[in-house]
Design a protein around this motif. Structure first.
Motif, mmCIF file in Angstrom:
data_model
loop_
_atom_site.group_PDB
_atom_site.id
_atom_site.type_symbol
_atom_site.label_atom_id
_atom_site.label_comp_id
_atom_site.label_asym_id
_atom_site.label_seq_id
_atom_site.Cartn_x
_atom_site.Cartn_y
_atom_site.Cartn_z
ATOM 1 N N MET A 98 0.820 -1.207 0.000
ATOM 2 C CA MET A 98 0.000 0.000 0.000
ATOM 3 C C MET A 98 0.853 1.255 0.000
ATOM 4 O O MET A 98 0.463 2.297 -0.536
ATOM 5 N N ALA A 99 2.050 1.166 0.597
ATOM 6 C CA ALA A 99 2.958 2.311 0.628
ATOM 7 C C ALA A 99 3.710 2.468 -0.684
ATOM 8 O O ALA A 99 4.442 3.448 -0.862
ATOM 9 N N GLY A 100 3.560 1.519 -1.609
ATOM 10 C CA GLY A 100 4.188 1.630 -2.904
ATOM 11 C C GLY A 100 5.417 0.771 -3.114
ATOM 12 O O GLY A 100 6.070 0.856 -4.161
ATOM 13 N N VAL A 101 5.754 -0.075 -2.164
ATOM 14 C CA VAL A 101 6.939 -0.927 -2.275
ATOM 15 C C VAL A 101 6.682 -2.071 -3.246
ATOM 16 O O VAL A 101 5.616 -2.688 -3.222
ATOM 17 N N GLU A 102 7.650 -2.347 -4.106
ATOM 18 C CA GLU A 102 7.588 -3.505 -4.989
ATOM 19 C C GLU A 102 8.248 -4.681 -4.269
ATOM 20 O O GLU A 102 9.468 -4.748 -4.150
ATOM 21 N N LEU A 103 7.427 -5.585 -3.773
ATOM 22 C CA LEU A 103 7.927 -6.666 -2.918
ATOM 23 C C LEU A 103 8.887 -7.592 -3.647
ATOM 24 O O LEU A 103 9.757 -8.203 -3.023
ATOM 25 N N HIS A 104 8.759 -7.709 -4.955
ATOM 26 C CA HIS A 104 9.653 -8.625 -5.681
ATOM 27 C C HIS A 104 11.083 -8.088 -5.749
ATOM 28 O O HIS A 104 11.985 -8.798 -6.178
ATOM 29 N N ARG A 105 11.287 -6.828 -5.308
ATOM 30 C CA ARG A 105 12.638 -6.280 -5.216
ATOM 31 C C ARG A 105 12.982 -5.890 -3.779
ATOM 32 O O ARG A 105 13.772 -4.988 -3.544
ATOM 33 N N LEU A 106 12.353 -6.558 -2.832
ATOM 34 C CA LEU A 106 12.645 -6.338 -1.417
ATOM 35 C C LEU A 106 13.105 -7.654 -0.804
ATOM 36 O O LEU A 106 12.361 -8.636 -0.770
ATOM 37 N N PHE A 107 14.333 -7.680 -0.337
ATOM 38 C CA PHE A 107 14.929 -8.867 0.279
ATOM 39 C C PHE A 107 14.677 -8.785 1.792
ATOM 40 O O PHE A 107 15.199 -7.907 2.467
ATOM 41 N N VAL A 108 13.840 -9.665 2.312
ATOM 42 C CA VAL A 108 13.484 -9.663 3.729
ATOM 43 C C VAL A 108 14.136 -10.856 4.411
ATOM 44 O O VAL A 108 14.005 -11.995 3.944
ATOM 45 N N VAL A 109 14.848 -10.592 5.482
ATOM 46 C CA VAL A 109 15.474 -11.665 6.248
ATOM 47 C C VAL A 109 15.074 -11.496 7.701
ATOM 48 O O VAL A 109 15.053 -10.383 8.225
ATOM 49 N N ARG A 110 14.722 -12.616 8.341
ATOM 50 C CA ARG A 110 14.229 -12.581 9.717
ATOM 51 C C ARG A 110 15.097 -13.488 10.585
ATOM 52 O O ARG A 110 14.704 -14.599 10.934
ATOM 53 N N PRO A 111 16.291 -13.013 10.932
ATOM 54 C CA PRO A 111 17.206 -13.823 11.728
ATOM 55 C C PRO A 111 16.848 -13.775 13.202
ATOM 56 O O PRO A 111 16.129 -12.870 13.645
ATOM 57 N N PRO A 112 17.335 -14.729 13.993
ATOM 58 C CA PRO A 112 17.208 -14.595 15.444
ATOM 59 C C PRO A 112 17.983 -13.369 15.913
ATOM 60 O O PRO A 112 18.940 -12.933 15.255
ATOM 61 N N GLN A 113 17.585 -12.806 17.038
ATOM 62 C CA GLN A 113 18.210 -11.576 17.513
ATOM 63 C C GLN A 113 19.715 -11.716 17.693
ATOM 64 O O GLN A 113 20.466 -10.769 17.446
ATOM 65 N N SER A 114 20.162 -12.894 18.099
ATOM 66 C CA SER A 114 21.592 -13.087 18.332
ATOM 67 C C SER A 114 22.417 -12.985 17.052
ATOM 68 O O SER A 114 23.635 -12.809 17.112
ATOM 69 N N GLU A 115 21.762 -13.084 15.877
ATOM 70 C CA GLU A 115 22.475 -13.062 14.598
ATOM 71 C C GLU A 115 22.284 -11.752 13.832
ATOM 72 O O GLU A 115 22.827 -11.593 12.742
ATOM 73 N N VAL A 116 21.536 -10.815 14.399
ATOM 74 C CA VAL A 116 21.198 -9.602 13.653
ATOM 75 C C VAL A 116 22.446 -8.829 13.236
ATOM 76 O O VAL A 116 22.562 -8.383 12.092
ATOM 77 N N GLY A 117 23.381 -8.643 14.160
ATOM 78 C CA GLY A 117 24.584 -7.892 13.830
ATOM 79 C C GLY A 117 25.361 -8.524 12.697
ATOM 80 O O GLY A 117 25.789 -7.845 11.748
ATOM 81 N N HIS A 118 25.556 -9.837 12.753
ATOM 82 C CA HIS A 118 26.294 -10.549 11.712
ATOM 83 C C HIS A 118 25.551 -10.486 10.376
ATOM 84 O O HIS A 118 26.168 -10.297 9.316
ATOM 85 N N ILE A 119 24.236 -10.666 10.412
ATOM 86 C CA ILE A 119 23.445 -10.631 9.183
ATOM 87 C C ILE A 119 23.497 -9.236 8.565
ATOM 88 O O ILE A 119 23.635 -9.080 7.338
ATOM 89 N N ALA A 120 23.374 -8.199 9.400
ATOM 90 C CA ALA A 120 23.405 -6.821 8.889
ATOM 91 C C ALA A 120 24.714 -6.538 8.173
ATOM 92 O O ALA A 120 24.733 -5.933 7.096
#
Length: 236
Positions: A98-120
């Motif tokens: 609804m905000a205008g984002v094209e989801l097919h060009r959005l990479f979403v990753v949902r890591p556990p909190q302990s891995e957020v820094g490494h994933i970022a």
């Protein structure tokens, strides 16, 4: 057979993505096509580097600005990809559309909190994304090696180290990294970001204060109506 770790999974996905993603723009700032908002910002848009969007609540305006930044990057380059690191799983896909984002060009990753820094760091190092959003107060989540320090000291030190590392990677890749943080959480020292925006949402407007810009200044504030945003739909 051992299951792959979140970091291994992201590494494999990024390898495939990097080969087909353009290098992020080398411009100085990302304009959101939100006239009053862009005019208010010191650089006329969100600068490349690390930007902190801090609000007292999850619906304080940070998500709305982050989605606007992703939309702007995707409009600027039809090949551009953006990323959202969402360990708390708060990103609402229909709201993003609804905000205008094209989801097919959005990479979403949902890591556990302990891995957020490494994933970022891994995502930023790929140089595949024009905008990277780290949702939640994730800049304070990173594994510690300073075992003799108090937990608060370790967390504050790790926040600074992580943000500086992300800033270097953003400068190398020409990307904008948005940290969505909770203004209610106290920290003894501000993060070393290029721009810090303090947000507070009202029904038909958003109040913005510059906590810090890349020249070390701050204090400029303005209430901006929502009616001239690029998208007519409200995002959190």
């Amino acid at each position: 057979m051992a299951l792959p770790s979140p970091l291994d999974t992201v590494r494999q996905q990024l390898s495939a993505l990097v080969s087909r993603s353009p290098h992020p723009s080398e411009g100085h700032a990302l304009a959101l096509s939100w006239t009053e908002f862009d005019a208010f910002l010191p650089d006329g848009g969100l600068p490349h580097g690390v930007v902190e969007l801090t609000a007292p609540l999850s619906l304080g305006g940070g998500t709305m600005v982050a989605l606007a930044a992703i939309c702007a990057a995707q409009r600027k380059d039809p090949r551009a990809w953006c990323a959202w690191i969402d360990s708390a799983e708060t990103l609402y896909a229909p709201g993003a559309v609804m905000a205008g984002v094209e989801l097919h060009r959005l990479f979403v990753v949902r890591p556990p909190q302990s891995e957020v820094g490494h994933i970022a760091v891994k995502v930023a190092r790929s140089h595949a994304f024009a905008v990277i959003v780290i949702d939640g107060d994730a800049a304070g989540i990173i594994r510690q090696s300073q075992k003799n320090a108090r937990p608060s000291q370790r967390n504050d030190r790790s926040r600074e180290v992580l943000v500086r590392k992300l800033a270097l990677l953003a400068a190398e890749g020409g990307s904008t990294i948005l940290l969505l943080t909770d203004a209610r959480r106290a920290h003894p020292a501000p993060l070393p970001v290029a721009l810090r925006l303090e947000l507070e949402r009202a029904p038909e407007a958003i109040h913005i204060r510059v906590g810090k810009d890349r020249f070390g200044r701050g204090g400029l504030a303005k209430t901006i109506p929502l009616q001239d945003r690029p998208s007519l739909h409200l995002a959190g």
